[in-house]
Design a protein around this motif. Structure first.
Motif, PDB file in Angstrom:
ATOM      1  N   THR A 186       9.871 -35.871 -10.455  1.00 31.33           N
ATOM      2  CA  THR A 186      10.538 -35.171 -11.551  1.00 31.33           C
ATOM      3  C   THR A 186       9.529 -34.792 -12.630  1.00 31.33           C
ATOM      4  N   ALA A 187       9.976 -34.004 -13.596  1.00 34.82           N
ATOM      5  CA  ALA A 187       9.123 -33.585 -14.706  1.00 34.82           C
ATOM      6  C   ALA A 187       8.650 -34.784 -15.530  1.00 34.82           C
ATOM      7  N   GLU A 188       9.432 -35.865 -15.507  1.00 35.40           N
ATOM      8  CA  GLU A 188       9.072 -37.077 -16.247  1.00 35.40           C
ATOM      9  C   GLU A 188       8.092 -37.947 -15.472  1.00 35.40           C
ATOM     10  N   GLY A 189       7.748 -37.548 -14.239  1.00 39.12           N
ATOM     11  CA  GLY A 189       6.817 -38.314 -13.422  1.00 39.12           C
ATOM     12  C   GLY A 189       7.470 -39.401 -12.597  1.00 39.12           C
ATOM     13  N   GLU A 190       8.792 -39.363 -12.502  1.00 38.58           N
ATOM     14  CA  GLU A 190       9.549 -40.350 -11.728  1.00 38.58           C
ATOM     15  C   GLU A 190       9.649 -39.878 -10.277  1.00 38.58           C
ATOM     16  N   VAL A 191       9.583 -40.805  -9.319  1.00 36.99           N
ATOM     17  CA  VAL A 191       9.709 -40.468  -7.906  1.00 36.99           C
ATOM     18  C   VAL A 191      11.089 -40.914  -7.434  1.00 36.99           C
ATOM     19  N   VAL A 192      11.893 -39.947  -6.926  1.00 40.82           N
ATOM     20  CA  VAL A 192      13.259 -40.246  -6.494  1.00 40.82           C
ATOM     21  C   VAL A 192      13.543 -39.571  -5.159  1.00 40.82           C
ATOM     22  N   LEU A 193      14.598 -40.029  -4.508  1.00 42.22           N
ATOM     23  CA  LEU A 193      15.067 -39.423  -3.272  1.00 42.22           C
ATOM     24  C   LEU A 193      16.021 -38.293  -3.634  1.00 42.22           C
ATOM     25  N   ASP A 194      15.746 -37.085  -3.159  1.00 39.87           N
ATOM     26  CA  ASP A 194      16.584 -35.922  -3.451  1.00 39.87           C
ATOM     27  C   ASP A 194      17.484 -35.663  -2.249  1.00 39.87           C
ATOM     28  N   THR A 195      18.698 -36.191  -2.309  1.00 42.54           N
ATOM     29  CA  THR A 195      19.617 -36.057  -1.177  1.00 42.54           C
ATOM     30  C   THR A 195      20.173 -34.643  -1.039  1.00 42.54           C
ATOM     31  N   THR A 196      20.215 -33.894  -2.141  1.00 37.81           N
ATOM     32  CA  THR A 196      20.755 -32.530  -2.078  1.00 37.81           C
ATOM     33  C   THR A 196      19.696 -31.525  -1.645  1.00 37.81           C
ATOM     34  N   GLY A 197      18.421 -31.823  -1.909  1.00 42.61           N
ATOM     35  CA  GLY A 197      17.350 -30.897  -1.580  1.00 42.61           C
ATOM     36  C   GLY A 197      17.245 -29.737  -2.544  1.00 42.61           C
ATOM     37  N   ARG A 198      17.951 -29.824  -3.685  1.00 40.97           N
ATOM     38  CA  ARG A 198      17.990 -28.710  -4.628  1.00 40.97           C
ATOM     39  C   ARG A 198      17.500 -29.045  -6.038  1.00 40.97           C
ATOM     40  N   LYS A 199      17.144 -30.287  -6.268  1.00 44.86           N
ATOM     41  CA  LYS A 199      16.709 -30.677  -7.613  1.00 44.86           C
ATOM     42  C   LYS A 199      15.359 -30.050  -7.943  1.00 44.86           C
ATOM     43  N   ASN A 200      15.116 -29.836  -9.230  1.00 41.56           N
ATOM     44  CA  ASN A 200      13.852 -29.271  -9.682  1.00 41.56           C
ATOM     45  C   ASN A 200      12.766 -30.331  -9.656  1.00 41.56           C
ATOM     46  N   GLY A 201      11.568 -29.917  -9.240  1.00 42.56           N
ATOM     47  CA  GLY A 201      10.429 -30.813  -9.221  1.00 42.56           C
ATOM     48  C   GLY A 201       9.603 -30.597  -7.975  1.00 42.56           C
ATOM     49  N   ARG A 202       8.492 -31.289  -7.909  1.00 42.29           N
ATOM     50  CA  ARG A 202       7.597 -31.191  -6.766  1.00 42.29           C
ATOM     51  C   ARG A 202       8.140 -32.070  -5.655  1.00 42.29           C
ATOM     52  N   GLY A 203       8.246 -31.536  -4.453  1.00 46.53           N
ATOM     53  CA  GLY A 203       8.840 -32.280  -3.353  1.00 46.53           C
ATOM     54  C   GLY A 203       7.884 -32.543  -2.209  1.00 46.53           C
ATOM     55  N   ALA A 204       8.166 -33.617  -1.488  1.00 47.70           N
ATOM     56  CA  ALA A 204       7.475 -33.962  -0.251  1.00 47.70           C
ATOM     57  C   ALA A 204       8.565 -34.332   0.752  1.00 47.70           C
ATOM     58  N   TYR A 205       8.273 -34.153   2.025  1.00 50.78           N
ATOM     59  CA  TYR A 205       9.298 -34.361   3.042  1.00 50.78           C
ATOM     60  C   TYR A 205       8.933 -35.480   4.009  1.00 50.78           C
ATOM     61  N   LEU A 206       9.976 -36.199   4.460  1.00 50.39           N
ATOM     62  CA  LEU A 206       9.839 -37.264   5.444  1.00 50.39           C
ATOM     63  C   LEU A 206      10.915 -37.108   6.507  1.00 50.39           C
ATOM     64  N   CYS A 207      10.575 -37.479   7.744  1.00 48.72           N
ATOM     65  CA  CYS A 207      11.573 -37.516   8.818  1.00 48.72           C
ATOM     66  C   CYS A 207      12.576 -38.636   8.528  1.00 48.72           C
ATOM     67  N   PHE A 208      13.692 -38.619   9.225  1.00 45.04           N
ATOM     68  CA  PHE A 208      14.689 -39.687   9.106  1.00 45.04           C
ATOM     69  C   PHE A 208      14.228 -40.887   9.933  1.00 45.04           C
ATOM     70  N   SER A 209      13.075 -41.440   9.610  1.00 46.70           N
ATOM     71  CA  SER A 209      12.523 -42.554  10.371  1.00 46.70           C
ATOM     72  C   SER A 209      11.792 -43.502   9.432  1.00 46.70           C
ATOM     73  N   GLY A 210      12.083 -44.777   9.562  1.00 41.79           N
ATOM     74  CA  GLY A 210      11.388 -45.772   8.758  1.00 41.79           C
ATOM     75  C   GLY A 210       9.903 -45.807   9.072  1.00 41.79           C
ATOM     76  N   GLU A 211       9.561 -45.471  10.331  1.00 36.34           N
ATOM     77  CA  GLU A 211       8.152 -45.431  10.726  1.00 36.34           C
ATOM     78  C   GLU A 211       7.387 -44.387   9.924  1.00 36.34           C
ATOM     79  N   CYS A 212       8.016 -43.252   9.665  1.00 32.94           N
ATOM     80  CA  CYS A 212       7.340 -42.191   8.916  1.00 32.94           C
ATOM     81  C   CYS A 212       7.063 -42.613   7.474  1.00 32.94           C
ATOM     82  N   LEU A 213       7.972 -43.364   6.883  1.00 38.09           N
ATOM     83  CA  LEU A 213       7.731 -43.866   5.532  1.00 38.09           C
ATOM     84  C   LEU A 213       6.556 -44.835   5.537  1.00 38.09           C
ATOM     85  N   LYS A 214       6.483 -45.689   6.564  1.00 36.74           N
ATOM     86  CA  LYS A 214       5.363 -46.627   6.673  1.00 36.74           C
ATOM     87  C   LYS A 214       4.044 -45.877   6.852  1.00 36.74           C
ATOM     88  N   LYS A 215       4.066 -44.841   7.696  1.00 35.61           N
ATOM     89  CA  LYS A 215       2.846 -44.047   7.910  1.00 35.61           C
ATOM     90  C   LYS A 215       2.441 -43.321   6.634  1.00 35.61           C
TER      91      LYS A 215
END
Length: 84
Positions: A22-51
């Motif tokens: 977010t603009a405040e520098g907070e890192v959150v999960l964007d479930t809608t995919g429409r919030k403003n801010g810089r985004g990064a993407y992950l697969c629906f896999s716990g392994e991908c989060l670990k990687k």
């Protein structure tokens, strides 16, 4: 098409989760995919989060240092929505 920061595979937006800085520098999960801010993407896999944690993919994508507590809270949030 978007690239997973964990496994580096290309998939459509709808097949992935968006992690948002977010603009405040907070890192959150964007479930809608429409919030403003810089985004990064992950697969629906716990392994991908670990990687992504290991290879610092989220940190590069979001252009910031991410403390371990944020990764822990992301894991908990992903468990709530039924990720593997």
């Amino acid at each position: 098409m978007r690239q997973c920061t964990g496994c580096q595979e290309m998939k459509s937006k709808k097949e992935m989760l968006r992690i948002l800085k977010t603009a405040e520098g907070e890192v959150v999960l964007d479930t809608t995919g429409r919030k403003n801010g810089r985004g990064a993407y992950l697969c629906f896999s716990g392994e991908c989060l670990k990687k992504a944690r290991k290879n610092r993919g989220l940190e590069r994508s979001l252009k910031m240092n991410i403390p371990p507590e944020v990764y822990d809270s992301l894991e908990k949030e992903l468990d709530k929505i039924g990720m593997e």
